[in-house]
Design an enzyme around this catalytic site. Structure first.
Site, short mmCIF file in Angstrom:
data_model
loop_
_atom_site.label_atom_id
_atom_site.label_comp_id
_atom_site.label_asym_id
_atom_site.label_seq_id
_atom_site.Cartn_x
_atom_site.Cartn_y
_atom_site.Cartn_z
N ARG A 16 0.98 -1.23 -0.01
CA ARG A 16 -0.13 -0.20 -0.03
C ARG A 16 0.96 1.29 0.12
NH1 ARG A 16 -3.54 -2.54 5.01
NH2 ARG A 16 -1.63 -3.64 5.00
N GLY A 140 -7.08 -5.69 12.50
CA GLY A 140 -7.78 -6.94 13.12
C GLY A 140 -8.54 -6.49 14.34
N ARG A 332 27.23 27.16 3.16
CA ARG A 332 27.39 25.67 2.93
C ARG A 332 28.32 24.78 3.99
NH1 ARG A 332 29.66 26.19 -2.44
NH2 ARG A 332 30.17 23.96 -2.51
N ASN A 385 38.45 30.05 -6.04
CA ASN A 385 38.97 29.12 -5.18
C ASN A 385 39.11 27.88 -5.93
OD1 ASN A 385 36.07 28.68 -5.31
ND2 ASN A 385 36.39 27.53 -3.20
N ALA A 422 37.10 48.78 -6.76
CA ALA A 422 35.89 48.19 -7.48
C ALA A 422 36.46 47.29 -8.82
CB ALA A 422 35.00 49.00 -7.72
C1 UD1 Z 1 -1.60 -6.50 11.12
C2 UD1 Z 1 -2.35 -7.57 12.00
C3 UD1 Z 1 -3.61 -6.71 12.15
C4 UD1 Z 1 -3.24 -5.64 13.03
C5 UD1 Z 1 -2.32 -4.61 12.31
C6 UD1 Z 1 -1.76 -3.38 12.81
C7 UD1 Z 1 -2.00 -9.94 11.15
C8 UD1 Z 1 -2.33 -10.97 10.49
N1 UD1 Z 1 -2.64 -8.82 11.25
O1 UD1 Z 1 -2.39 -6.25 9.94
O2 UD1 Z 1 -4.46 -7.69 13.10
O3 UD1 Z 1 -4.59 -4.69 13.42
O4 UD1 Z 1 -1.15 -5.31 11.64
O5 UD1 Z 1 -0.99 -2.53 12.30
O6 UD1 Z 1 -1.01 -9.95 11.91
N2 UD1 Z 1 5.04 -9.21 7.71
C9 UD1 Z 1 6.19 -9.96 7.74
N3 UD1 Z 1 6.08 -11.34 6.96
C10 UD1 Z 1 4.95 -11.47 6.35
C11 UD1 Z 1 3.74 -10.43 6.41
C12 UD1 Z 1 3.78 -9.44 7.17
O7 UD1 Z 1 7.16 -9.86 8.15
O8 UD1 Z 1 4.75 -12.49 5.70
C13 UD1 Z 1 5.08 -7.82 8.49
C14 UD1 Z 1 5.00 -6.68 7.76
O9 UD1 Z 1 6.33 -6.31 6.85
C15 UD1 Z 1 4.53 -5.41 8.57
C16 UD1 Z 1 3.92 -6.29 9.71
O10 UD1 Z 1 4.36 -7.69 9.30
O11 UD1 Z 1 5.74 -4.71 9.18
C17 UD1 Z 1 2.44 -6.31 9.67
O12 UD1 Z 1 2.02 -6.67 8.34
P1 UD1 Z 1 1.10 -6.04 7.49
O13 UD1 Z 1 0.69 -6.66 6.16
O14 UD1 Z 1 1.14 -4.40 7.48
O15 UD1 Z 1 -0.46 -6.14 8.50
P2 UD1 Z 1 -1.69 -5.41 8.60
O16 UD1 Z 1 -2.52 -5.79 7.28
O17 UD1 Z 1 -1.62 -4.23 9.03
CA CA Z 2 0.39 -2.81 8.70
#
Ligand code: UD1
Ligand code: CA
Length: 480
Positions: A16, A140, A332, A385, A422
């Site tokens: 996103r 969530g 600078r 310079n 000047a």
């Molecule tokens: C997640 C939570 C949601 C919560 C929200 C809060 C889950 C399933 N959902 O949703 O309940 O309300 O965060 O902001 O956990 N990531 C990984 N590996 C993966 C997928 C994600 O490392 O395979 C990391 C992403 O880089 C990110 C974090 O996990 O930093 C959360 O992932 P994101 O896709 O943003 O989850 P949300 O849909 O925001």
């Molecule tokens: Ca998130």
């Protein structure tokens, strides 16, 4: 000591935010988003967390080197899968595992401590952070049972209309009983989307009769996840407001906080005044009673007490007290400006030292210059310079007077009290007290005026008479 570890989830694509840069490296308050989180964890007593990386792993690993342990999750199969991977780098002796999403950078440190206490003291399988938001879209939802306990978390995609209206949401920050987490994280079922949701562990713990406790974050805006650039800008605004308020409470006037941007590390003295549309960033220190702005930008610099920077840019420089800069000047990197200097319209200075009381005016340039005290740099004066290959220094002694449009071809030294006419093009050193004119500049003797023949010559008069000499070809002698 109770062994605690933290896992930060940062492997997701961050679809996103629509960026080639990994989401957690997007700057917030002038620093990568994940920096804030790492600092907060350190403040909560958790050093060297495990960061799970995937998308943009190379860049991320480089950015985190020395500050965190990184581990790659490939492919990215969801947050539960990410925690499973993260656990491979957590020592067996660890008993409490803090897990947090990498995209909630403004969480306060005390909430992490509160979660740890809740989990450890209550012997809960999970202590999780929730908050109430005006618009729960994308989060969530926390589903409570009849007795008010947390029964499960339902993700946006799986929530029906009734669940959609729940405004208590999952922040994405938890503390787990490490043994329970190790035993269960790989058993999370696949979601309809084929991902493994960490949030499914809540229903699993409840089903197994384990305790799940909830800590509610009082300020939802600090717990918000950053999924896109609109949310990033909202976080930036919040951070900016907090920083501005801290300075205002410390006795700094910020005329218009909405158009003022101050970095987290900036220090500002009492009764300083920050005018609208001003940016202060990096390791900047502003002295007492200084006035910065309107329309000023100061980066990694020190501005002394009572100095004024008006509509100008100052980078990596030190400005002493009672200096006036601007409008439209550019310091600078590498400048040291002495007390009471004036740097006027369209003056540019680079890697130069100006002694006390020196003035530099209209559209002039000083580069690699060592300038004494009470020197006057006339309009259009320039240090040449750079010969196309190397840079050379210019030295200007105390009380020298550099006439308008003088070119100083470096390396060159202008002695104390010397004057240039000047348009002089100075290619050789000028002795103390000497006056040089012309192209290339040569020495002349100035006639002393008596009080009968006119007013005592001031600096401006001397320059004008030198110019007449040069144009009339009546100069007395070539430069000695
Ligand atoms: C997640 C939570 C949601 C919560 C929200 C809060 C889950 C399933 N959902 O949703 O309940 O309300 O965060 O902001 O956990 N990531 C990984 N590996 C993966 C997928 C994600 O490392 O395979 C990391 C992403 O880089 C990110 C974090 O996990 O930093 C959360 O992932 P994101 O896709 O943003 O989850 P949300 O849909 O925001
Ligand atoms: Ca998130």
């Amino acid at each position: 000591m109770v062994a605690i570890a933290a896992i930060v989830l940062a492997a997701g694509q961050g679809t996103r935010i629509r960026s080639r840069l990994p989401k957690v490296l997007h700057p917030l308050g002038g620093r990568p988003m994940i920096d804030h989180l790492l600092n907060t964890l350190a403040r909560a007593g958790i050093e060297h967390p495990v960061v799970v990386v995937g998308h943009g792993a190379d860049v991320l690993e480089e950015a985190l080197a020395g500050r965190a342990v990184t581990v790659r999750q490939d492919p990215q199969l969801g947050t539960a899968d990410a925690v499973r991977v993260g656990l491979t780098r957590v020592a067996a002796s660890v008993r409490h595992v803090v897990v947090t999403v990498g995209d909630a950078p403004l969480l306060p440190a005390d909430l992490f401590q509160q979660l740890l206490r809740e989990q450890a003291e209550g012997e809960a399988a999970i202590a999780l952070l929730s908050t109430r938001v005006a618009d729960p879209t994308g989060y969530g939802r926390i589903v409570r049972d009849e007795r008010g306990g947390c029964a499960r978390i339902v993700e946006e995609a799986d929530a029906d209309a009734a669940l959609h209206s729940i405004d208590e949401v999952n922040v994405g920050t938890y503390c787990f009983d490490a043994a329970w987490l190790r035993a269960n994280v790989a058993s999370v079922p696949a979601s309809a989307k084929g991902e493994f949701y960490l949030t499914d562990l809540v229903a699993m713990a409840v089903g197994a009769g384990r305790r799940v406790s909830v800590v509610m974050a009082p300020r939802p805006e600090l717990a918000a996840g950053i999924n896109d650039r609109v949310q990033l800008a909202a976080a930036e605004q919040l951070l900016r407001q907090e920083i501005a308020e801290r300075h205002m409470r410390n006795g700094v006037t910020i005329v218009d906080p909405a158009t003022t941007w101050i970095g987290g590390a900036v220090e500002i003295g009492q009764d300083a005044r920050i005018e609208p549309r001003t940016v202060l960033s990096g390791a900047t220190v502003i002295g007492q009673d200084a006035v910065i702005g309107p329309n000023a930008e100061v980066r990694d610099s020190r501005i002394g007490p009572r100095s004024v920077v008006w509509a100008s840019v100052v980078e990596e420089s030190t400005v002493a007290e009672d200096v006036e800069i601007g409008p439209y000047s550019h310091l600078r990197p590498g400048c040291e400006i002495g007390p009471r200097c004036r740097i006027g319209n369209f003056a540019e200075v680079k890697k130069s030292h100006l002694g006390a009381g020196t003035q530099q005016h209209h559209f002039s340039y000083l580069g690699d210059a060592e300038v004494g005290e009470r020197v006057n740099i006339g309009a259009g004066a320039v240090t040449a310079n750079f010969d196309g290959v190397d840079k050379f220094p210019t030295v200007i002694g105390d009380d020298a007077f550099i006439g308008v449009d003088t070119m100083l071809r470096a390396p060159v030294t202008i002695g104390p009290g010397a004057k240039t006419g000047a348009g002089a093009v100075v290619t050789r050193d000028v002795a103390a007290g000497a006056t040089v004119v012309g192209m290339p500049a040569r020495r002349i003797e100035l006639r002393r005026r008596t009080s009968e023949s006119g007013p005592d010559h001031d600096r401006g008069e001397a320059t004008a008479s030198a110019e007449r000499h040069s144009q009339g070809g009546r100069s007395s002698r070539p430069d000695a």
